[in-house]
Design a protein around this motif. Structure first.
Motif, PDB file in Angstrom:
ATOM      1  N   HIS A   1       3.288   3.028  -4.675  1.00  0.00           N
ATOM      2  CA  HIS A   1       3.599   3.015  -3.551  1.00  0.00           C
ATOM      3  C   HIS A   1       3.744   3.119  -2.641  1.00  0.00           C
ATOM      4  O   HIS A   1       3.137   4.303  -1.811  1.00  0.00           O
ATOM      5  CB  HIS A   1       3.379   2.030  -3.062  1.00  0.00           C
ATOM      6  CG  HIS A   1       2.117   1.084  -2.468  1.00  0.00           C
ATOM      7  ND1 HIS A   1       1.070   1.521  -2.406  1.00  0.00           N
ATOM      8  CD2 HIS A   1       2.543   1.221  -0.709  1.00  0.00           C
ATOM      9  CE1 HIS A   1       0.395   0.828  -1.052  1.00  0.00           C
ATOM     10  NE2 HIS A   1       1.388   0.888   0.015  1.00  0.00           N
ATOM     11  N   HIS A   2       5.068   3.583  -2.507  1.00  0.00           N
ATOM     12  CA  HIS A   2       6.158   4.076  -1.466  1.00  0.00           C
ATOM     13  C   HIS A   2       6.078   5.482  -1.531  1.00  0.00           C
ATOM     14  O   HIS A   2       5.178   6.436  -0.966  1.00  0.00           O
ATOM     15  CB  HIS A   2       7.787   4.147  -1.620  1.00  0.00           C
ATOM     16  CG  HIS A   2       8.072   4.791  -0.712  1.00  0.00           C
ATOM     17  ND1 HIS A   2       8.115   4.185   0.973  1.00  0.00           N
ATOM     18  CD2 HIS A   2       9.437   5.574  -0.688  1.00  0.00           C
ATOM     19  CE1 HIS A   2       8.878   5.099   1.579  1.00  0.00           C
ATOM     20  NE2 HIS A   2       9.615   6.125   0.577  1.00  0.00           N
ATOM     21  N   THR A   3       5.814   6.114  -2.519  1.00  0.00           N
ATOM     22  CA  THR A   3       5.731   7.981  -3.622  1.00  0.00           C
ATOM     23  C   THR A   3       4.112   8.665  -2.906  1.00  0.00           C
ATOM     24  O   THR A   3       4.369   9.465  -2.697  1.00  0.00           O
ATOM     25  CB  THR A   3       5.779   8.306  -4.799  1.00  0.00           C
ATOM     26  OG1 THR A   3       6.991   7.500  -5.268  1.00  0.00           O
ATOM     27  CG2 THR A   3       5.783   9.596  -5.009  1.00  0.00           C
ATOM     28  N   LYS A   4       3.861   7.102  -3.801  1.00  0.00           N
ATOM     29  CA  LYS A   4       1.987   7.891  -2.487  1.00  0.00           C
ATOM     30  C   LYS A   4       2.191   8.016  -1.389  1.00  0.00           C
ATOM     31  O   LYS A   4       1.218   9.048  -0.832  1.00  0.00           O
ATOM     32  CB  LYS A   4       0.743   6.853  -3.788  1.00  0.00           C
ATOM     33  CG  LYS A   4      -0.344   7.225  -2.986  1.00  0.00           C
ATOM     34  CD  LYS A   4      -1.678   6.462  -3.287  1.00  0.00           C
ATOM     35  CE  LYS A   4      -2.755   6.314  -3.026  1.00  0.00           C
ATOM     36  NZ  LYS A   4      -4.131   5.100  -3.643  1.00  0.00           N
ATOM     37  N   HIS A   5       2.501   7.163  -0.635  1.00  0.00           N
ATOM     38  CA  HIS A   5       2.425   7.616   0.716  1.00  0.00           C
ATOM     39  C   HIS A   5       3.003   7.958   1.633  1.00  0.00           C
ATOM     40  O   HIS A   5       2.577   8.907   2.256  1.00  0.00           O
ATOM     41  CB  HIS A   5       3.233   5.728   1.780  1.00  0.00           C
ATOM     42  CG  HIS A   5       3.183   5.536   2.560  1.00  0.00           C
ATOM     43  ND1 HIS A   5       1.522   5.112   4.037  1.00  0.00           N
ATOM     44  CD2 HIS A   5       4.072   6.552   3.964  1.00  0.00           C
ATOM     45  CE1 HIS A   5       2.278   5.626   5.012  1.00  0.00           C
ATOM     46  NE2 HIS A   5       3.531   5.886   5.753  1.00  0.00           N
ATOM     47  N   ASN A   6       4.311   8.970   1.175  1.00  0.00           N
ATOM     48  CA  ASN A   6       5.250   9.944   1.116  1.00  0.00           C
ATOM     49  C   ASN A   6       4.197  11.583   1.122  1.00  0.00           C
ATOM     50  O   ASN A   6       4.502  11.888   1.934  1.00  0.00           O
ATOM     51  CB  ASN A   6       6.173  10.076   0.771  1.00  0.00           C
ATOM     52  CG  ASN A   6       6.954   8.959   1.192  1.00  0.00           C
ATOM     53  OD1 ASN A   6       6.690   8.340   2.247  1.00  0.00           O
ATOM     54  ND2 ASN A   6       8.211   8.691   0.982  1.00  0.00           N
ATOM     55  N   ASN A   7       3.668  11.388   0.411  1.00  0.00           N
ATOM     56  CA  ASN A   7       2.699  12.439  -0.308  1.00  0.00           C
ATOM     57  C   ASN A   7       1.040  12.676   0.709  1.00  0.00           C
ATOM     58  O   ASN A   7       1.207  13.941   0.863  1.00  0.00           O
ATOM     59  CB  ASN A   7       2.528  12.189  -1.487  1.00  0.00           C
ATOM     60  CG  ASN A   7       3.440  12.536  -3.066  1.00  0.00           C
ATOM     61  OD1 ASN A   7       4.133  12.878  -2.902  1.00  0.00           O
ATOM     62  ND2 ASN A   7       3.331  11.669  -4.300  1.00  0.00           N
TER      63      ASN A   7
END
Length: 246
Positions: free
Chosen positions: A217-223
């Motif tokens: 979820h954190h990676t998706k937010h950064n992307n």
């Protein structure tokens, strides 16, 4: 074509967007753990600051320094894009290399925009005299055929450019002036390319990506944040180049 930079509201809106994006890149640079990431984010912040300065024609004395920094940034991202896979701190993988190549193109385009906006142009209806280049049908001496562009409250068409005297059709032996005699064509091409890039990043931003777990979820937010920044930057570049086509 409507010169959008003659509209103060548009100039202030673009300045706000560029300033916000630049500040966020500085925030990312401060939080980055690797030196390469800090440099990359800082260079993006500098590019956004330079673009905001373009709108208002600020810091003309530092023009060469701005172009030099942007050109060096383009070379830096190019080196990252073509670096050997062993250098883990640089761009790795196909997606990373494409991203660095795009950032190199963005930096180079920003440097080109600065150059085009500050290079006098001549058209078919211009002639030269001993004092300067005067457009046909106008009175006065010491002016050039540079397109009448207003950036914010600054009138680009009234800036004295007496140190550039060229002859229409020949460029008076100056290859740089000859290159930008008809800058509408390259500006239109770049406006279309960055417009396409803005659409691409917006599509990636709106695309749903299923995730499971907090880390994903954190990676998706950064992307999504990166896609939003890229889309905003590309749209701004497209708009600024579009104003130079007329």
């Amino acid at each position: 074509m409507i010169r959008v930079f003659e509209i103060p509201a548009v100039s202030w809106a673009l300045t706000a967007v560029l300033s916000t994006a630049g500040a966020y890149h500085l925030y990312l640079a401060a939080r980055a753990r690797q030196a390469t990431d800090r440099i990359n984010e800082a260079l993006h912040a500098l590019m956004h600051a330079a673009m905001a300065a373009m709108i208002w024609n600020l810091a003309p004395a530092a023009l060469l320094a701005q172009i030099g920094v942007l050109a060096a940034a383009a070379l830096w991202f190019t080196l990252q894009a073509i670096a050997r896979p062993e250098y883990k701190l640089l761009c790795t993988g196909a997606q990373g290399r494409i991203t660095c190549a795009y950032h190199a193109a963005t930096m180079a385009a920003a440097a080109l925009m600065l150059t085009m906006m500050n290079t006098p142009t001549t058209g078919p209806g211009t002639t030269t005299s001993g004092t300067g280049t005067t457009a046909t049908g106008t009175t006065g001496m010491g002016t050039t055929g540079m397109p009448h562009m207003k950036m914010g409250s600054m009138d680009m068409g009234s800036m004295p450019m007496n140190h550039h005297t060229t002859t229409a059709g020949t460029g008076a032996g100056n290859p740089l002036t000859s290159l930008f005699t008809h800058q509408g064509a390259p500006a239109l091409i770049l406006a279309i390319l960055f417009g396409a890039a803005a659409i691409t990043f917006t599509t990636l931003l709106l695309r749903r990506q299923p995730t499971t777990g907090q880390a994903k979820h954190h990676t998706k937010h950064n992307n999504r944040t990166k896609h939003a920044l890229e889309a905003t930057g590309a749209a701004t570049m497209a708009l600024m180049f579009a104003t130079m086509t007329a």
